[in-house]
Write a protein that holds these residues in place. Structure first.
Motif, PDB file in Angstrom:
ATOM      1  N   THR A   1      62.180  55.860  27.096  1.00 36.21           N
ATOM      2  CA  THR A   1      63.377  54.820  27.093  1.00 36.21           C
ATOM      3  C   THR A   1      62.934  53.699  26.499  1.00 36.21           C
ATOM      4  N   ASP A   2      63.857  52.942  25.652  1.00 37.76           N
ATOM      5  CA  ASP A   2      63.180  51.633  25.043  1.00 37.76           C
ATOM      6  C   ASP A   2      63.728  50.463  25.898  1.00 37.76           C
ATOM      7  N   GLY A   3      63.338  49.312  25.342  1.00 37.16           N
ATOM      8  CA  GLY A   3      63.578  48.001  26.087  1.00 37.16           C
ATOM      9  C   GLY A   3      62.634  47.606  27.192  1.00 37.16           C
ATOM     10  N   VAL A   4      61.547  48.391  27.484  1.00 42.08           N
ATOM     11  CA  VAL A   4      60.661  48.198  28.545  1.00 42.08           C
ATOM     12  C   VAL A   4      59.549  47.405  27.967  1.00 42.08           C
ATOM     13  N   GLU A   5      59.556  45.921  28.246  1.00 43.36           N
ATOM     14  CA  GLU A   5      58.556  45.191  27.735  1.00 43.36           C
ATOM     15  C   GLU A   5      57.252  45.260  28.400  1.00 43.36           C
ATOM     16  N   ASN A   6      57.525  45.380  29.896  1.00 43.00           N
ATOM     17  CA  ASN A   6      56.101  45.529  30.593  1.00 43.00           C
ATOM     18  C   ASN A   6      56.189  46.180  31.692  1.00 43.00           C
ATOM     19  N   MET A   7      55.016  46.612  32.061  1.00 40.12           N
ATOM     20  CA  MET A   7      54.957  47.458  33.305  1.00 40.12           C
ATOM     21  C   MET A   7      53.685  47.154  34.121  1.00 40.12           C
ATOM     22  N   GLN A   8      53.888  46.847  35.371  1.00 45.19           N
ATOM     23  CA  GLN A   8      52.789  46.466  36.434  1.00 45.19           C
ATOM     24  C   GLN A   8      52.989  47.544  37.739  1.00 45.19           C
ATOM     25  N   ILE A   9      51.596  47.883  37.747  1.00 45.54           N
ATOM     26  CA  ILE A   9      51.699  49.080  38.912  1.00 45.54           C
ATOM     27  C   ILE A   9      50.590  48.622  39.932  1.00 45.54           C
ATOM     28  N   THR A  10      51.075  48.536  41.188  1.00 44.91           N
ATOM     29  CA  THR A  10      50.041  48.235  42.325  1.00 44.91           C
ATOM     30  C   THR A  10      49.989  49.619  43.246  1.00 44.91           C
ATOM     31  N   TYR A  11      48.912  49.812  44.069  1.00 46.54           N
ATOM     32  CA  TYR A  11      48.864  50.766  44.686  1.00 46.54           C
ATOM     33  C   TYR A  11      48.581  50.183  46.435  1.00 46.54           C
ATOM     34  N   LEU A  12      48.964  51.309  47.504  1.00 44.24           N
ATOM     35  CA  LEU A  12      48.916  51.069  48.592  1.00 44.24           C
ATOM     36  C   LEU A  12      47.791  51.916  49.189  1.00 44.24           C
ATOM     37  N   LEU A  13      46.775  51.386  50.043  1.00 47.32           N
ATOM     38  CA  LEU A  13      45.696  52.120  50.532  1.00 47.32           C
ATOM     39  C   LEU A  13      45.936  52.225  52.142  1.00 47.32           C
ATOM     40  N   PRO A  14      45.378  53.325  52.727  1.00 46.84           N
ATOM     41  CA  PRO A  14      45.634  53.134  54.387  1.00 46.84           C
ATOM     42  C   PRO A  14      45.064  51.855  54.974  1.00 46.84           C
ATOM     43  N   GLY A  15      45.972  51.437  55.789  1.00 48.12           N
ATOM     44  CA  GLY A  15      45.488  50.253  56.638  1.00 48.12           C
ATOM     45  C   GLY A  15      45.462  49.007  56.017  1.00 48.12           C
ATOM     46  N   ALA A  16      45.985  49.005  54.557  1.00 47.80           N
ATOM     47  CA  ALA A  16      45.854  47.918  53.823  1.00 47.80           C
ATOM     48  C   ALA A  16      47.402  47.084  54.066  1.00 47.80           C
ATOM     49  N   ALA A  17      47.393  45.722  54.188  1.00 47.61           N
ATOM     50  CA  ALA A  17      48.543  44.909  54.482  1.00 47.61           C
ATOM     51  C   ALA A  17      49.323  44.705  53.045  1.00 47.61           C
ATOM     52  N   ALA A  18      48.820  45.059  51.910  1.00 46.30           N
ATOM     53  CA  ALA A  18      49.484  44.463  50.853  1.00 46.30           C
ATOM     54  C   ALA A  18      48.977  45.525  49.631  1.00 46.30           C
ATOM     55  N   TYR A  19      49.816  45.751  48.625  1.00 50.37           N
ATOM     56  CA  TYR A  19      49.451  46.451  47.509  1.00 50.37           C
ATOM     57  C   TYR A  19      48.476  45.943  46.776  1.00 50.37           C
ATOM     58  N   VAL A  20      47.459  46.745  45.826  1.00 46.25           N
ATOM     59  CA  VAL A  20      46.458  46.337  45.041  1.00 46.25           C
ATOM     60  C   VAL A  20      46.672  46.757  43.914  1.00 46.25           C
ATOM     61  N   ASP A  21      45.960  46.183  42.747  1.00 49.10           N
ATOM     62  CA  ASP A  21      45.939  46.586  41.325  1.00 49.10           C
ATOM     63  C   ASP A  21      44.933  47.869  41.244  1.00 49.10           C
ATOM     64  N   ALA A  22      44.995  48.348  40.136  1.00 48.09           N
ATOM     65  CA  ALA A  22      43.769  49.259  39.796  1.00 48.09           C
ATOM     66  C   ALA A  22      42.368  49.044  40.192  1.00 48.09           C
ATOM     67  N   ASN A  23      42.019  47.832  39.717  1.00 52.48           N
ATOM     68  CA  ASN A  23      40.896  47.484  40.030  1.00 52.48           C
ATOM     69  C   ASN A  23      40.501  47.247  41.596  1.00 52.48           C
ATOM     70  N   GLY A  24      41.507  46.987  42.259  1.00 50.62           N
ATOM     71  CA  GLY A  24      41.300  46.854  43.531  1.00 50.62           C
ATOM     72  C   GLY A  24      41.170  48.342  44.593  1.00 50.62           C
ATOM     73  N   VAL A  25      41.558  49.348  43.885  1.00 49.15           N
ATOM     74  CA  VAL A  25      41.440  50.432  44.413  1.00 49.15           C
ATOM     75  C   VAL A  25      40.204  51.002  44.319  1.00 49.15           C
ATOM     76  N   GLY A  26      39.505  50.674  43.178  1.00 50.46           N
ATOM     77  CA  GLY A  26      38.129  51.016  43.291  1.00 50.46           C
ATOM     78  C   GLY A  26      37.784  52.566  42.867  1.00 50.46           C
ATOM     79  N   THR A  27      37.139  53.210  43.833  1.00 47.79           N
ATOM     80  CA  THR A  27      36.750  54.790  43.950  1.00 47.79           C
ATOM     81  C   THR A  27      37.750  55.375  44.876  1.00 47.79           C
ATOM     82  N   ARG A  28      38.885  54.649  45.426  1.00 50.41           N
ATOM     83  CA  ARG A  28      39.457  55.403  46.635  1.00 50.41           C
ATOM     84  C   ARG A  28      40.783  55.768  46.043  1.00 50.41           C
ATOM     85  N   TRP A  29      40.884  56.585  44.879  1.00 48.37           N
ATOM     86  CA  TRP A  29      42.059  57.046  44.212  1.00 48.37           C
ATOM     87  C   TRP A  29      42.643  58.128  45.283  1.00 48.37           C
ATOM     88  N   GLY A  30      41.637  58.764  45.688  1.00 49.86           N
ATOM     89  CA  GLY A  30      41.998  60.138  46.537  1.00 49.86           C
ATOM     90  C   GLY A  30      42.828  59.537  47.842  1.00 49.86           C
TER      91      GLY A  30
END
Length: 328
Positions: free
Chosen positions: A260-289
């Protein structure tokens, strides 16, 4: 000699005076100007509404398709809590090295095959899962690396990357061929676009073990094709930006597909168990599973300059997708 009545008739038949004509023209212009103003206003309103509707529709398409992939991350038809044998050659350099993670975010470049049209500074994500449709194993001969399956009507072909599983373990293999009747799936070593390092599907994998035998999958085990898909923002041929998707086919990532067109930017953050907030990909580190959910934030804009001060209409929309295979 004309009578008085004749002169009176002539006076009664006189046309408009110049002053009266000018007044009539002015009044007519005022009415036409008002009508044109209403028309232009309605047209502006219609264009703005249509542009906003297009932005919202683009957002619905993007969120629906992305969420569908994210929800399936790491899924297989058997169980999500079984050991995995990946017998593909060069596991560090193939797409399914991290299949058990199911999801990988990218703040910078992708590890493999960075798209040429990717927009720098925008987030991206790769998702892997087993496809929904598959076949049932009738019997398995690990020595000859042959699965006998329950049907000849399937869409699996040589070089497809497959996942086979039962209630005890799963394995990732490349299909090296069927037989003439198409009722077998062969997983020999040493052939294929990626290749299998061994016929044996034991956990843990030992690519140097050439002895006969190996783990035997029983009847009613399941075989499905593996699906890997990446989502990213790319430059489109029209000079704008679009949401793109690439799908892995037979061990190689396919060409980017504009979603789909007209999408200028995308930012994705992720929730880990026990976390109070979402973190970016660098914050996930090796815990993608361990990732439980992904928060997708899209910046979209319309095509027409119908916003305030002649700007294009833009919207920043957010959607959260839960990885249901992590919550089973």
């Amino acid at each position: 000699m004309a009578s008085n009545s004749t002169f009176r008739t002539i006076r009664l038949q006189r046309g408009l005076s110049l002053v009266e004509l000018m007044v009539a023209l002015v009044l007519g212009l005022l009415v036409v100007g008002a009508a044109i103003g209403v028309f232009l206003s309605n047209r502006q309103t219609y264009t703005a509404t249509e542009s906003l509707g297009r932005v919202q529709e683009n957002a619905r398409v993007a969120f629906e398709l992305m969420a569908r992939d994210l929800r399936e991350a790491g899924g297989n038809p058997c169980s999500n809590r079984i050991p995995m044998a990946n017998v593909l050659e060069n596991p560090a350099n193939n797409w399914f090295t991290n299949f058990t993670d199911g999801i990988r975010g990218a703040e910078g470049a992708f590890t493999l095959d960075e798209p040429a049209n990717r927009v720098a500074g925008t987030d991206a994500v790769e998702v892997m899962s087993g496809e929904g449709r598959g076949v049932t194993v009738a019997s398995h001969n690990p020595t000859s690396a042959v699965f006998h399956i329950n049907t000849a009507t399937h869409d699996m072909e040589a070089d497809d990357v497959l996942l086979v599983c039962d209630n005890r373990q799963a394995a990732i293999v490349q299909m090296t061929g069927p037989n003439a009747t198409n009722e077998t799936v062969v997983h020999n070593e040493g052939t294929g676009t990626i290749g299998n390092c061994t016929k044996k599907l034991d956990v843990p994998v030992d690519c140097d073990d050439n002895s006969p035998g190996g783990y035997e999958y029983g009847d009613n085990s399941q075989i499905v094709k593996l699906r890997a898909v990446r989502w990213f923002i790319g430059d489109n041929p029209s000079g704008g930006r679009s949401l793109y998707r690439s799908v892995l086919r037979r061990g190689a990532m396919g060409a980017p597909e504009e979603v789909t067109d007209g999408v200028e930017n995308m930012q994705i953050t992720y929730l880990l168990p026990g976390a109070a907030a979402y973190v970016d990909a660098n914050g996930v580190g090796t815990r993608w599973g361990e990732v439980l959910a992904a928060r997708i934030e899209l910046q979209l804009q319309g095509e027409d300059r119908v916003g305030l001060n002649g700007e294009v209409i833009g919207r920043q929309l957010v959607h959260v997708a839960t990885l249901r295979n992590r919550n089973a």
